[in-house]
Enzyme design. Structure first.
Site, short mmCIF file in Angstrom:
data_model
loop_
_atom_site.label_atom_id
_atom_site.label_comp_id
_atom_site.label_asym_id
_atom_site.label_seq_id
_atom_site.Cartn_x
_atom_site.Cartn_y
_atom_site.Cartn_z
N CYS A 64 0.86 -1.18 0.00
CA CYS A 64 0.00 0.00 0.00
C CYS A 64 0.90 1.23 0.00
O CYS A 64 1.58 1.51 0.99
CB CYS A 64 -0.93 0.01 1.20
SG CYS A 64 -2.02 1.45 1.25
N HIS B 264 -2.19 -4.99 -10.49
CA HIS B 264 -3.02 -3.92 -11.04
C HIS B 264 -3.29 -4.16 -12.51
O HIS B 264 -2.42 -4.64 -13.25
CB HIS B 264 -2.32 -2.56 -10.90
CG HIS B 264 -2.33 -2.03 -9.51
ND1 HIS B 264 -3.29 -1.15 -9.05
CD2 HIS B 264 -1.50 -2.26 -8.46
CE1 HIS B 264 -3.04 -0.86 -7.78
NE2 HIS B 264 -1.97 -1.52 -7.40
N GLU C 246 -10.26 -0.54 -5.67
CA GLU C 246 -9.21 -1.25 -4.93
C GLU C 246 -9.70 -2.63 -4.48
O GLU C 246 -10.79 -2.75 -3.90
CB GLU C 246 -8.76 -0.42 -3.72
CG GLU C 246 -7.49 -0.90 -3.10
CD GLU C 246 -6.88 0.13 -2.15
OE1 GLU C 246 -6.00 -0.27 -1.38
OE2 GLU C 246 -7.29 1.31 -2.18
N CYS D 211 -4.90 5.76 -4.32
CA CYS D 211 -4.21 4.47 -4.27
C CYS D 211 -2.79 4.68 -4.77
O CYS D 211 -2.59 4.93 -5.96
CB CYS D 211 -4.95 3.44 -5.12
SG CYS D 211 -4.16 1.81 -5.13
N GLY E 2 -1.64 2.05 -7.20
CA GLY E 2 -2.35 2.27 -8.46
C GLY E 2 -1.74 3.40 -9.27
O GLY E 2 -1.62 3.31 -10.50
#
Length: 270
Positions: free
Chosen positions: A74, A151, A200, A209, A212
């Protein structure tokens, strides 16, 4: 047992941080994490973060989504942890070791090198991850990148017209992605700028994110959609600066904030 916590956020992506580096906690289960994350009956957050000792780095960071699932990485939480720690550190995550360092107004994170091989995403079968020959309704030919977690990125003319609240869970749980996937829809708005929305994995629509933003910037650079090796990625919560360094690793720079501190009774959530 009364347990202290720190509430933090990065661009509105918010966390309950439990610091167990010195004082150990009972095992945190997915059920307890989900109860803490509940915005009606718990403290409320997008992720529960647990800091623990590490044999391989300065400390370990574990990340739990609101559905109780534990995930690998994260980026926004890494910036929050950098702010909390207050100095340069190597942090072990399930997605690999990242380097965090406080910076003006937030933190700079070395997120490691992106992975593009189909089995590193992972995908269910071999496929070109730069432009995948698959589609879900109007979303087609995505890129796939693993930046510590998986992703998939769709480049579209206008991100705000995509019904991501409906298509996000459909794509996240498609059999093509055996470990589920984070879903990004991106709009290139300039030579070095991208607008981004993210569904997410395990959390749903999010204001920001970090992984991301990293994955999307790298996918855009890989396709030649932006100039050079840096881009500003703007999410609903605000902008992040992403650089694909000459070393092949990704640097992410952006804000992080401590909101407040408190404590709770562990047995209330067990």
């Amino acid at each position: 047992m009364r347990v202290p916590f720190i509430k933090m956020h990065g661009l509105g992506n918010d966390f309950v941080v439990l610091d167990a580096r010195t004082d150990p906690l009972p095992p945190l289960t997915g059920k307890i994490a989900a109860a803490l994350a509940d915005r009606q009956t718990g403290i409320g957050c997008d992720q529960v973060i647990v800091l623990e000792p590490s044999a391989h780095a300065d400390f370990r960071m574990r990340i739990f989504n609101p559905d109780g699932s534990e995930v690998e990485a994260c980026g926004n939480a890494s910036r929050a942890v950098a702010l909390l720690h207050g100095r340069l550190a190597r942090v072990e995550t399930a997605g690999g070791v990242v380097t965090v360092e406080p910076a003006s107004g937030g933190a700079r994170i070395d997120m490691g090198a992106p992975r593009f091989d189909w089995d590193a995403i992972p995908l269910a079968y071999p496929i070109d991850t730069a432009s995948m020959p698959v589609a879900w309704e109007g979303l087609e030919q995505p890129a796939a990148v693993n930046v510590g977690n998986p992703h998939v990125i769709f480049f579209v003319p206008e991100v705000d017209t995509v019904p991501l609240d409906r298509l996000g869970p459909l794509i996240e749980n498609d059999p093509l992605f055996p470990e589920r996937v984070n879903v990004n829809v991106a709009q290139v708005t300039g030579p070095r700028s991208i607008k981004l929305r993210v569904w997410e994995r395990g959390a749903g629509l999010t204001r920001a994110c970090g992984t991301g933003a990293c994955a999307t910037a790298i996918a855009a650079m890989r396709r030649g959609l932006v100039a050079g090796r840096g881009a500003t990625v703007t999410l609903p919560g605000g902008p992040l600066e992403i650089e694909w360094m000459d070393s092949g690793r990704i640097a992410m720079t952006g804000p992080a904030t401590e909101s407040f501190r408190g404590s709770f009774e562990w047995d209330d959530f067990g």
